[in-house]
Scaffold this active site. Structure first.
Site, short mmCIF file in Angstrom:
data_model
loop_
_atom_site.label_atom_id
_atom_site.label_comp_id
_atom_site.label_asym_id
_atom_site.label_seq_id
_atom_site.Cartn_x
_atom_site.Cartn_y
_atom_site.Cartn_z
CB CYS A 2 28.84 -28.42 61.51
SG CYS A 2 27.38 -27.11 61.28
N GLY A 28 25.65 -30.77 66.54
CA GLY A 28 24.64 -30.13 65.70
C GLY A 28 23.59 -31.13 65.85
CG ASN A 101 32.90 -27.46 62.23
OD1 ASN A 101 32.00 -26.76 62.47
ND2 ASN A 101 33.89 -27.97 62.96
N GLY A 102 32.20 -24.76 60.20
CA GLY A 102 32.97 -23.33 60.11
C GLY A 102 32.03 -22.38 59.57
CE1 TYR A 257 27.64 -26.00 76.04
CE2 TYR A 257 27.89 -25.33 73.71
CZ TYR A 257 27.13 -25.79 74.76
OH TYR A 257 25.89 -26.01 74.57
CG ASP A 365 27.25 -23.08 83.03
OD1 ASP A 365 27.36 -24.25 82.21
OD2 ASP A 365 26.07 -22.66 82.67
#
Length: 501
Positions: A2, A28, A101-102, A257, A365
């Site tokens: 998030c 998010g 966030n988490g 990522y 990728d």
């Protein structure tokens, strides 16, 4: 995954919070929310959807105040009800709002304690609401009519003592200030900075440094693991280490990522880390296949582009953009349900036949999770006329689920779980496949000017840094995360939202 932000300014912060959330939108796409404080009152707007869809002019006009926090969310267990959009609010003590966030790994124990001992009610299934109630309870235990920074830091210390997992938090205490804190392992990222205006100094806390850059704030630093920062409504900044034995073990997947390449996390440039990932991959290819016949290196947009460019440079092979991306389609990684992911790949990417026809193509990728997306992309490359299709991943094989806030699937849905590299190559349809070695990834991220000795690499090696994860816990989250469960949860959520609206 998030995105969180908090700002203490000298004028209305609604537009700044909105702009910061748009910069953090990649963290998010499920829901967004902003709450501001003015004259002891709170003004809240949150709902499902992208930032641009949740906030209209009429909402922004109501979000008055020179202090506020914001959140962009995606669900970590498949739930997508607007009731779980953040920030969350409790009225006692003082009126506290919180964005997180988490993921807490001992949330069931905490929820029981909150009900039986703290005598508090939790209204959703979100661990963020549990975390808010723990913080509120510990702050209330100070018994002060007006909390000081000492009270705030003492409450954060108690939160660390009770909560286990990965968490980065911003919380606003109505009429007093904003606090940000990070778990004792520093798993999830959080930074703070300042900017000077004619009215004085303004402060900002956020998940990534790029949001500070865009708004003209100067990065001060990352919060250390276990550390808290408290900024009073008047603009006074206080910091304190609130954990007993903090140890920096940041999530390495942020660099692979999650984070934007223009962010700096724990002093490490995400962009530079991804360049080094490309170098390491090239070295491995040259070791294992010195007589390779790669004609062209093509990234799978967008997060692999930086690594692919450096890989091509080191191999002495042409780098080409072979796929055109539709930027109006969301990330397939965070789409609940396999059917939705399969449908979206063709909508999101289209191959440029000129770059594939008659060539031996190396596709790059950032990682391979389920394998369904890369399988379709490899098929697209073959349909565009590629002679051979090779594939490499800037990350090692993802074999284990994440438990600290990334909604990776259950273990049996991970294509590399209990499979060899050749098995995965056969399943995705690649002529050959190369994974990054974990030691090389760690060196790529932690081997720059800023040295980081330990990372959370659990998705690759199954070693969970909090030390509380066992087979029973993993089985439990597998039940919550498998695709069948998500489809069912999504359907129920849609009915609930339809009824509420």
């Amino acid at each position: 995954m998030c995105g969180i932000v908090g700002i203490v300014g000298k004028s209305n912060v609604n537009q700044a919070l909105y702009d910061a959330l748009t910069v953090l939108q990649h963290r998010g796409q499920d829901a967004a929310g902003i709450v501001t404080s003015h004259d002891g009152r709170l003004f809240l707007r949150k709902d499902n959807g992208l930032v641009r869809d949740v906030f209209h002019q009429r909402h922004m006009q109501r979000l008055v105040g020179h202090m506020g926090i914001g959140h962009v969310r995606y669900p970590t267990a498949g739930s997508s009800t607007s009731a779980e959009a953040q920030p969350f609010y409790v009225n006692s003590p003082y009126g506290i709002t919180l964005a997180h966030n988490g993921n807490l790994t001992n949330v069931e124990q905490l929820a029981k304690e909150i009900y039986e001992s703290d005598l508090r009610h939790v209204n959703t299934n979100s661990d963020s609401e549990v975390l808010l109630n723990v913080f509120a309870h510990e702050l209330a235990q100070r018994g002060k009519l007006q909390p000081t920074e000492e009270d705030v830091f003492a409450a954060v210390t108690d939160v660390h003592n009770r909560c286990v997992g990965g968490y980065a938090v911003v919380a606003m205490i109505t009429g007093y200030g904003i606090v940000g804190f990070r778990d004792p392992n520093g798993i999830r990222p959080i930074v703070f900075g300042q900017r000077h205006t004619d009215e004085g100094v303004e402060y900002m806390i956020a998940s990534e440094s790029v949001s500070l850059d865009v708004l003209g704030f100067t990065l001060i630093r990352d919060l250390a693991p276990g550390e808290a920062v408290y900024i009073t409504e008047e603009g006074k900044l206080h910091t304190r280490q609130c954990a007993i034995n903090p140890k920096l073990s940041p999530c390495i997947f942020e660099h692979v990522y999650l984070a934007r390449p223009d962010s700096i996390i724990d002093g490490v440039s995400v962009y530079k880390a991804r360049l080094r990932m490309g170098e390491k991959l090239a070295d491995k290819i040259l070791r294992e296949r010195p007589d390779h016949d790669i004609d062209v290196v093509i990234p799978i947009p967008d997060t692999s582009r930086t690594s692919a460019l450096e890989l091509a440079n080191h191999l002495g092979v042409k780098f080409r953009e072979g796929f055109v991306k539709n930027r109006y389609i969301g990330r397939t990684f965070i789409m609940p349900g396999q059917a939705a992911r399969k449908k979206s790949v063709r909508q999101k990417l289209n191959a440029i036949e000129l770059e594939f026809r008659g060539k031996n193509v190396m596709l790059v990728d950032d990682s391979i999770v389920r394998g369904t997306t890369c399988k379709q992309i490899i098929q697209m490359a073959r349909e565009a006329g590629a002679k051979n299709v090779y594939f490499c991943s800037a990350a090692p094989a993802v074999r284990y689920p994440n438990v600290y806030g990334i909604d990776m699937p259950s273990a049996h849905e991970l294509i590399a779980h209990n499979r060899t590299t050749q098995d995965v190559a056969d399943l995705i349809g690649a002529d050959w496949l190369v994974y990054q070695d974990l030691s090389d990834l760690i060196e790529a991220v932690g081997g720059g000017k800023v040295k980081i000795d330990n990372f959370d690499c659990a998705v690759f090696d199954g070693k969970y840094v909090t030390g509380d994860i066992d087979e029973a816990y993993l089985n439990k989250i597998e039940q919550a995360r498998n695709d069948a469960s998500k489809v069912k949860t999504q359907a129920v959520s849609a009915i609930i939202d339809l009824y509420n609206n």
